[in-house]
Design a protein around this motif. Structure first.
Motif, mmCIF file in Angstrom:
data_model
loop_
_atom_site.group_PDB
_atom_site.id
_atom_site.type_symbol
_atom_site.label_atom_id
_atom_site.label_comp_id
_atom_site.label_asym_id
_atom_site.label_seq_id
_atom_site.Cartn_x
_atom_site.Cartn_y
_atom_site.Cartn_z
ATOM 1 N N HIS A 85 0.841 -1.185 0.000
ATOM 2 C CA HIS A 85 0.000 0.000 0.000
ATOM 3 C C HIS A 85 0.881 1.241 0.000
ATOM 4 O O HIS A 85 1.883 1.300 0.711
ATOM 5 C CB HIS A 85 -0.911 0.025 1.228
ATOM 6 C CG HIS A 85 -1.916 -1.076 1.231
ATOM 7 N ND1 HIS A 85 -3.015 -1.053 0.424
ATOM 8 C CD2 HIS A 85 -1.970 -2.231 1.929
ATOM 9 C CE1 HIS A 85 -3.719 -2.150 0.632
ATOM 10 N NE2 HIS A 85 -3.098 -2.889 1.537
ATOM 11 N N ALA A 86 0.484 2.222 -0.777
ATOM 12 C CA ALA A 86 1.244 3.466 -0.848
ATOM 13 C C ALA A 86 0.972 4.327 0.370
ATOM 14 O O ALA A 86 -0.126 4.316 0.923
ATOM 15 C CB ALA A 86 0.876 4.225 -2.114
ATOM 16 N N THR A 87 1.959 5.080 0.767
ATOM 17 C CA THR A 87 1.801 6.093 1.801
ATOM 18 C C THR A 87 1.444 7.390 1.089
ATOM 19 O O THR A 87 2.121 7.803 0.149
ATOM 20 C CB THR A 87 3.109 6.269 2.594
ATOM 21 O OG1 THR A 87 3.423 5.021 3.217
ATOM 22 C CG2 THR A 87 2.972 7.349 3.651
ATOM 23 N N SER B 77 2.481 10.362 -3.168
ATOM 24 C CA SER B 77 2.389 9.000 -2.648
ATOM 25 C C SER B 77 3.684 8.272 -2.963
ATOM 26 O O SER B 77 4.327 8.552 -3.971
ATOM 27 C CB SER B 77 1.229 8.251 -3.311
ATOM 28 O OG SER B 77 0.008 8.875 -3.028
ATOM 29 N N TYR B 78 4.019 7.341 -2.082
ATOM 30 C CA TYR B 78 5.231 6.567 -2.338
ATOM 31 C C TYR B 78 5.106 5.162 -1.778
ATOM 32 O O TYR B 78 4.383 4.906 -0.824
ATOM 33 C CB TYR B 78 6.469 7.258 -1.763
ATOM 34 C CG TYR B 78 6.486 7.385 -0.255
ATOM 35 C CD1 TYR B 78 7.045 6.383 0.543
ATOM 36 C CD2 TYR B 78 5.925 8.491 0.373
ATOM 37 C CE1 TYR B 78 7.056 6.496 1.927
ATOM 38 C CE2 TYR B 78 5.932 8.610 1.755
ATOM 39 C CZ TYR B 78 6.496 7.608 2.522
ATOM 40 O OH TYR B 78 6.490 7.719 3.895
ATOM 41 N N SER C 207 9.444 4.139 -5.280
ATOM 42 C CA SER C 207 8.541 4.719 -6.276
ATOM 43 C C SER C 207 7.771 5.876 -5.656
ATOM 44 O O SER C 207 7.198 5.751 -4.572
ATOM 45 C CB SER C 207 7.554 3.666 -6.783
ATOM 46 O OG SER C 207 8.241 2.629 -7.440
ATOM 47 N N TRP C 208 7.721 7.016 -6.367
ATOM 48 C CA TRP C 208 7.114 8.242 -5.864
ATOM 49 C C TRP C 208 6.318 8.891 -6.980
ATOM 50 O O TRP C 208 6.723 8.860 -8.141
ATOM 51 C CB TRP C 208 8.223 9.178 -5.409
ATOM 52 C CG TRP C 208 7.788 10.519 -4.947
ATOM 53 C CD1 TRP C 208 7.526 10.886 -3.669
ATOM 54 C CD2 TRP C 208 7.574 11.693 -5.746
ATOM 55 N NE1 TRP C 208 7.156 12.214 -3.611
ATOM 56 C CE2 TRP C 208 7.177 12.727 -4.885
ATOM 57 C CE3 TRP C 208 7.662 11.961 -7.108
ATOM 58 C CZ2 TRP C 208 6.876 14.000 -5.347
ATOM 59 C CZ3 TRP C 208 7.359 13.230 -7.566
ATOM 60 C CH2 TRP C 208 6.979 14.231 -6.678
ATOM 61 N N ILE C 209 5.168 9.474 -6.643
ATOM 62 C CA ILE C 209 4.394 10.229 -7.618
ATOM 63 C C ILE C 209 3.768 11.431 -6.912
ATOM 64 O O ILE C 209 3.263 11.320 -5.799
ATOM 65 C CB ILE C 209 3.309 9.360 -8.306
ATOM 66 C CG1 ILE C 209 2.605 10.152 -9.398
ATOM 67 C CG2 ILE C 209 2.328 8.820 -7.294
ATOM 68 C CD1 ILE C 209 1.716 9.318 -10.291
ATOM 69 N N GLY C 210 3.839 12.592 -7.547
ATOM 70 C CA GLY C 210 3.232 13.803 -7.013
ATOM 71 C C GLY C 210 2.017 14.171 -7.844
ATOM 72 O O GLY C 210 2.008 13.952 -9.057
#
Length: 66
Positions: free
Chosen positions: A2-4, A16-17, A21-24
């Motif tokens: 699950h992403a934080t 989220s990360y 892996s990270w996405i804004g």
């Protein structure tokens, strides 16, 4: 996994990360705040880069209350 999910009040954005892996992105809260800022300062608008994932018009309707 699950992403934080993190809302960053300094940048008025969300990210989220998971592991490396990270996405804004903008979420409904950041969209509402950014539209409010634009209107409060007399700016001509706010541009969404891609709202194809707005299936229930949750993002698109944030500007209706201003």
């Amino acid at each position: 996994m699950h992403a934080t999910v993190v809302y960053d009040k300094n940048t008025v954005s969300t990210y989220s990360y998971v592991a490396n892996s990270w996405i804004g992105y903008d979420d409904p809260t950041s969209v509402a705040k950014k539209i409010g800022f634009a209107r409060a300062h007399g700016l001509g608008g706010y541009i969404f880069r891609d709202i194809s994932g707005d299936k229930d018009w949750e993002f698109s309707t944030k500007g209706n209350g201003y």
